[in-house]
Write a protein that holds these residues in place. Structure first.
Motif, PDB file in Angstrom:
ATOM      1  N   ILE A 142       0.831  -1.201   0.000  1.00 22.81           N
ATOM      2  CA  ILE A 142       0.000   0.000   0.000  1.00 22.81           C
ATOM      3  C   ILE A 142       0.870   1.257   0.000  1.00 22.81           C
ATOM      4  N   PHE A 143       1.964   1.236   0.762  1.00 25.54           N
ATOM      5  CA  PHE A 143       2.802   2.419   0.933  1.00 25.54           C
ATOM      6  C   PHE A 143       3.892   2.537  -0.129  1.00 25.54           C
ATOM      7  N   ARG A 144       3.723   1.841  -1.245  1.00 26.00           N
ATOM      8  CA  ARG A 144       4.753   1.921  -2.280  1.00 26.00           C
ATOM      9  C   ARG A 144       4.871   3.321  -2.874  1.00 26.00           C
ATOM     10  N   THR A 145       3.810   4.120  -2.768  1.00 24.01           N
ATOM     11  CA  THR A 145       3.866   5.501  -3.270  1.00 24.01           C
ATOM     12  C   THR A 145       3.972   6.513  -2.140  1.00 24.01           C
ATOM     13  N   GLY A 146       4.348   6.068  -0.940  1.00 21.16           N
ATOM     14  CA  GLY A 146       4.609   6.992   0.160  1.00 21.16           C
ATOM     15  C   GLY A 146       3.358   7.467   0.867  1.00 21.16           C
ATOM     16  N   GLY A 147       3.396   8.745   1.300  1.00 24.48           N
ATOM     17  CA  GLY A 147       2.317   9.306   2.102  1.00 24.48           C
ATOM     18  C   GLY A 147       1.003   9.425   1.369  1.00 24.48           C
ATOM     19  N   TYR A 148       1.047   9.518   0.029  1.00 21.67           N
ATOM     20  CA  TYR A 148      -0.201   9.617  -0.722  1.00 21.67           C
ATOM     21  C   TYR A 148      -1.076   8.386  -0.478  1.00 21.67           C
ATOM     22  N   SER A 149      -0.432   7.213  -0.302  1.00 19.21           N
ATOM     23  CA  SER A 149      -1.183   5.984  -0.091  1.00 19.21           C
ATOM     24  C   SER A 149      -1.959   6.013   1.218  1.00 19.21           C
ATOM     25  N   LEU A 150      -1.332   6.553   2.277  1.00 20.68           N
ATOM     26  CA  LEU A 150      -2.032   6.641   3.550  1.00 20.68           C
ATOM     27  C   LEU A 150      -3.238   7.567   3.432  1.00 20.68           C
ATOM     28  N   ALA A 151      -3.073   8.690   2.735  1.00 20.64           N
ATOM     29  CA  ALA A 151      -4.188   9.619   2.549  1.00 20.64           C
ATOM     30  C   ALA A 151      -5.348   8.931   1.846  1.00 20.64           C
ATOM     31  N   LYS A 152      -5.015   8.122   0.839  1.00 19.99           N
ATOM     32  CA  LYS A 152      -6.062   7.386   0.122  1.00 19.99           C
ATOM     33  C   LYS A 152      -6.713   6.358   1.029  1.00 19.99           C
ATOM     34  N   ASN A 205      -6.596  18.347  14.266  1.00 26.11           N
ATOM     35  CA  ASN A 205      -5.422  17.483  14.288  1.00 26.11           C
ATOM     36  C   ASN A 205      -4.780  17.458  12.904  1.00 26.11           C
ATOM     37  N   ALA A 206      -3.581  16.874  12.828  1.00 27.17           N
ATOM     38  CA  ALA A 206      -2.858  16.741  11.565  1.00 27.17           C
ATOM     39  C   ALA A 206      -1.837  15.626  11.710  1.00 27.17           C
ATOM     40  N   LEU A 207      -1.462  15.036  10.584  1.00 25.08           N
ATOM     41  CA  LEU A 207      -0.397  14.039  10.586  1.00 25.08           C
ATOM     42  C   LEU A 207       0.362  14.106   9.272  1.00 25.08           C
ATOM     43  N   THR A 208       1.586  13.608   9.288  1.00 28.60           N
ATOM     44  CA  THR A 208       2.445  13.637   8.114  1.00 28.60           C
ATOM     45  C   THR A 208       2.956  12.237   7.844  1.00 28.60           C
ATOM     46  N   ALA A 209       2.927  11.813   6.566  1.00 24.43           N
ATOM     47  CA  ALA A 209       3.388  10.487   6.185  1.00 24.43           C
ATOM     48  C   ALA A 209       4.207  10.580   4.902  1.00 24.43           C
ATOM     49  N   GLY A 210       5.146   9.664   4.741  1.00 24.71           N
ATOM     50  CA  GLY A 210       5.984   9.625   3.546  1.00 24.71           C
ATOM     51  C   GLY A 210       7.416   9.286   3.901  1.00 24.71           C
ATOM     52  N   PHE A 211       8.121   8.735   2.911  1.00 27.09           N
ATOM     53  CA  PHE A 211       9.512   8.347   3.135  1.00 27.09           C
ATOM     54  C   PHE A 211      10.491   9.422   2.675  1.00 27.09           C
ATOM     55  N   TYR A 212      10.128  10.144   1.629  1.00 27.33           N
ATOM     56  CA  TYR A 212      10.992  11.176   1.066  1.00 27.33           C
ATOM     57  C   TYR A 212      10.162  12.442   0.854  1.00 27.33           C
ATOM     58  N   PRO A 213      10.804  13.628   0.821  1.00 29.61           N
ATOM     59  CA  PRO A 213      10.032  14.868   0.628  1.00 29.61           C
ATOM     60  C   PRO A 213       9.127  14.852  -0.602  1.00 29.61           C
ATOM     61  N   LYS A 214       9.559  14.171  -1.667  1.00 30.10           N
ATOM     62  CA  LYS A 214       8.767  14.186  -2.898  1.00 30.10           C
ATOM     63  C   LYS A 214       7.478  13.367  -2.784  1.00 30.10           C
ATOM     64  N   ASP A 215       7.416  12.394  -1.831  1.00 32.58           N
ATOM     65  CA  ASP A 215       6.191  11.606  -1.683  1.00 32.58           C
ATOM     66  C   ASP A 215       5.526  11.832  -0.319  1.00 32.58           C
ATOM     67  N   THR A 216       5.856  12.952   0.323  1.00 30.41           N
ATOM     68  CA  THR A 216       5.302  13.253   1.648  1.00 30.41           C
ATOM     69  C   THR A 216       3.929  13.908   1.513  1.00 30.41           C
TER      70      THR A 216
END
Length: 616
Positions: free
Chosen positions: A63-73, A120-131
């Motif tokens: 699921i997280f292969r595309t970083g933080g966008y996946s969590l948002a989805k 509230n807020a949260l941040t997800a992603g492995f690199y700045p480009k996919d955060t």
């Protein structure tokens, strides 16, 4: 990630052991010859549980292969776009771009959880480009620009420190322990509603029952996960708050915490994923009553950032009790702590509310001047020379307030140049406020003691006769801003400041060029839109008690964004929708928008157009 992975492995082993032991007790009850710790079902049970956990982790990795966008989805968040955004969303996007430019990183994608009222807020992603930064709907709707800046700065601090990437990996690791709970919650919700709408379902009882059983089985993994997170991550919240404060070099994050402190829904997130993302959030995503929350309470965080605030809140609360309705006095002190102490107090004794507007000849007050014309109005050379120095500017301000207070009567002992007073009296009265604003910008820096003395002098002038009007009080607020004597930005709750809102409406009515009978009708019309029927009876009569308009304005400026907009909107519709606005009224409107945290240029332009149409 060595230690997090180790702790996760320990948590998995502990969960498997406990589940196997519980089933062993049941087997022993059925057949006493079966050992408790290794029974006939142990190999199959352990294999099944470990397989499900392993598959859940593999699925999360996928699921997280595309970083933080996946969590948002996964959470069902909606991405914000500048082209299709409403004003609140545009402000959040603008702040995100500004922070990205300041810290020289790729601009993270911004999402909103549309069904979450908590702030509230949260941040997800492995690199700045996919955060991806994910805000709740409550954060967008209830935070003003300063508070939103504090919230997003905290999330950028996570990106810069690498904590956002670490949190994302932890979410994947601990998914092995929270999967059962999520499945149970999802299944149970199908028995209540779908996509936010209540509906009838003949299988609803089955869904709820099965969901509750699965959730109960998964609650063991949730409890162990929460224990591990509490032990390993519990101390970092205070560090992040301090790092954010140093990073942005202001108190915006304290203001954000204060807004959550007074918000009716707090920071709680009601999604079935709340447990798995709790360590990623700005504030506690779970109920405050839960055990072993990762984040300390909002009150504790505020105290760590500024130890004196809670004490100041208690003292200020005692000052405000006299303005509360009788039924509010029985609320606990802790429930009412919503404001900071004010660094400067109005001179005593406090004045009464002025029942008639101060204005000049009626021909001057009928139609307001265009702002450009007023700013470029030809003025006597004496006034221009005075505005070139800080001392002269202060003297011009004193003269203008004296003229407004006493009309054309100036006391003989007044410490102000008679030549400046005469020059001002020869000008159109509608130009005075524009000169006051210009002089206010030129007063220059002064020591704190001198600033307080000067402000006290102006305040005594506007209440010399024991009465005070809203425009004069707003002008003093402008001076306080230029002298850095404005009170700290203080979030407040609507229920606590309703007396202040009523007094503000009364003050607004007394600026109007309408007769007393119409004033009472308009007052009732406005209050019906703001108060309940019970509250209307409490405030049916205009109070004749002494009033501190500075404190009232400070209380109302701390309301939620939507509440401030609502109050201003009601005032505009009820006061100026069907009649010509005067210069004094337009000055009050512009200053009131400014004091409550909004830009006033567009509103002034709109009122000017309405005036032109009505006169034609």
């Amino acid at each position: 990630m060595f230690w997090p992975a180790t702790f996760c492995l320990v948590a998995v082993l502990l969960t498997v052991v406990i589940i196997n032991t519980i089933v062993g007790l049941l087997m022993f009850y059925i057949d006493y010859r079966q050992p408790i710790y290794w029974h006939v079902l142990s190999p199959y049970l352990i294999t099944l549980v470990v397989t499900i956990m392993a598959l859940s982790v593999i699925y999360e990795f996928y699921i997280f292969r595309t970083g933080g966008y996946s969590l948002a989805k996964q959470l069902g968040a909606r991405r914000l776009s500048l082209v299709e955004s409403v004003p609140e969303e545009s402000i959040a996007l603008k702040i995100t771009e500004q922070l990205s430019d300041i810290f020289l990183i790729d601009t993270p994608a911004l999402y909103v959880l549309p069904s979450e009222e908590g702030v509230n807020a949260l941040t997800a992603g492995f690199y700045p480009k996919d955060t991806a930064i994910i805000l709740t709907w409550g954060a967008l709707q209830n935070l003003d620009e300063v508070e939103l800046y504090g919230l997003l700065s905290h999330e950028f601090n996570k990106i810069l420190s690498g904590e956002a990437a670490e949190n994302t990996r932890l979410k994947i690791l601990y998914s092995s322990l929270t999967t059962f709970s999520q499945w149970g919650s999802k299944l149970a919700k199908r028995g209540f509603y779908r996509n936010g709408y209540i509906h009838e379902n003949k299988f609803e009882t089955l869904f709820v029952s099965l969901g509750a059983i699965i959730w109960l089985i998964g609650s063991l993994g949730v409890l162990i996960t929460r224990l591990i997170k509490f032990m390993t991550l519990g101390g970092r919240t205070y560090k992040n708050d301090q790092k954010t404060k140093r990073l942005i070099q202001n108190n915006a994050n304290i203001q954000t915490l204060m807004r959550i402190y007074v918000h009716h829904s707090g920071s709680q997130i009601h999604s079935e994923y709340a447990e798995s993302i709790s360590h990623m959030c700005f504030a506690n995503a779970l109920s405050p009553q839960n055990w072993m929350n990762i984040h300390p309470s909002v009150g504790q965080r505020i105290f760590e950032l500024n130890p004196g605030i809670i004490h100041e809140l208690q003292l200020e609360n005692l000052k405000k009790l006299k303005n509360q309705p009788l039924f509010n006095l029985f609320r606990s002190l802790e429930e009412s702590m919503v404001d900071f102490s004010i660094p400067w107090s109005s001179p005593q004794p406090l004045p009464l509310l002025r029942l008639s507007p101060i204005s000049f000849a009626i021909k001057d007050a009928i139609k307001p001047l265009n702002p450009e014309i007023r700013d470029n109005w030809k003025r006597p050379e004496l006034i221009d020379r005075a505005l070139q120095t800080s001392t002269g500017s202060r003297e011009v301000m004193v003269a203008i307030l004296m003229i407004r207070q006493y009309r054309e009567f100036i006391p003989a002992e007044a410490e102000v140049s008679r030549a400046i007073v005469d020059a001002l009296l020869n000008l159109d009265g509608r130009v005075h406020i524009a000169i006051f604003h210009e002089a206010c910008k030129n007063i220059g820096g002064m020591p704190a003691t001198v600033s307080r003395q000067f402000l006290m002098k102006l305040a005594r002038i506007i209440q010399e006769d024991g009465e005070i009007g809203l425009l004069d009080a707003l002008l003093i607020e402008r001076v306080k801003f230029e002298l850095n004597l404005m009170p700290v930005h203080t979030p407040t709750a609507l229920e606590e400041v309703k007396p202040s809102i009523v007094r503000l409406i009364d003050a607004l009515l007394h600026v109007q060029q309408i007769n007393s009978d119409s004033q009472l009708e308009v007052r009732e019309k406005i209050l019906k839109r703001i108060l309940s029927q019970t509250e209307l009876e409490l405030y049916s009569e205009i109070s004749d008690e002494p009033i501190d308009l500075a404190e009232i304005l400070n209380d109302i400026s701390g309301l939620q964004l939507r509440e401030r907009i609502s109050i201003l909107g009601v005032a505009e519709v009820c006061l100026w929708n069907d009649r010509i606005i005067t210069q004094d009224e337009l000055d009050v409107l512009a200053l009131l928008y400014w004091r409550l945290g909004f830009e006033s240029a567009d509103v002034v332009e709109l009122m000017q157009k309405k005036n032109s149409l009505m006169i034609i």
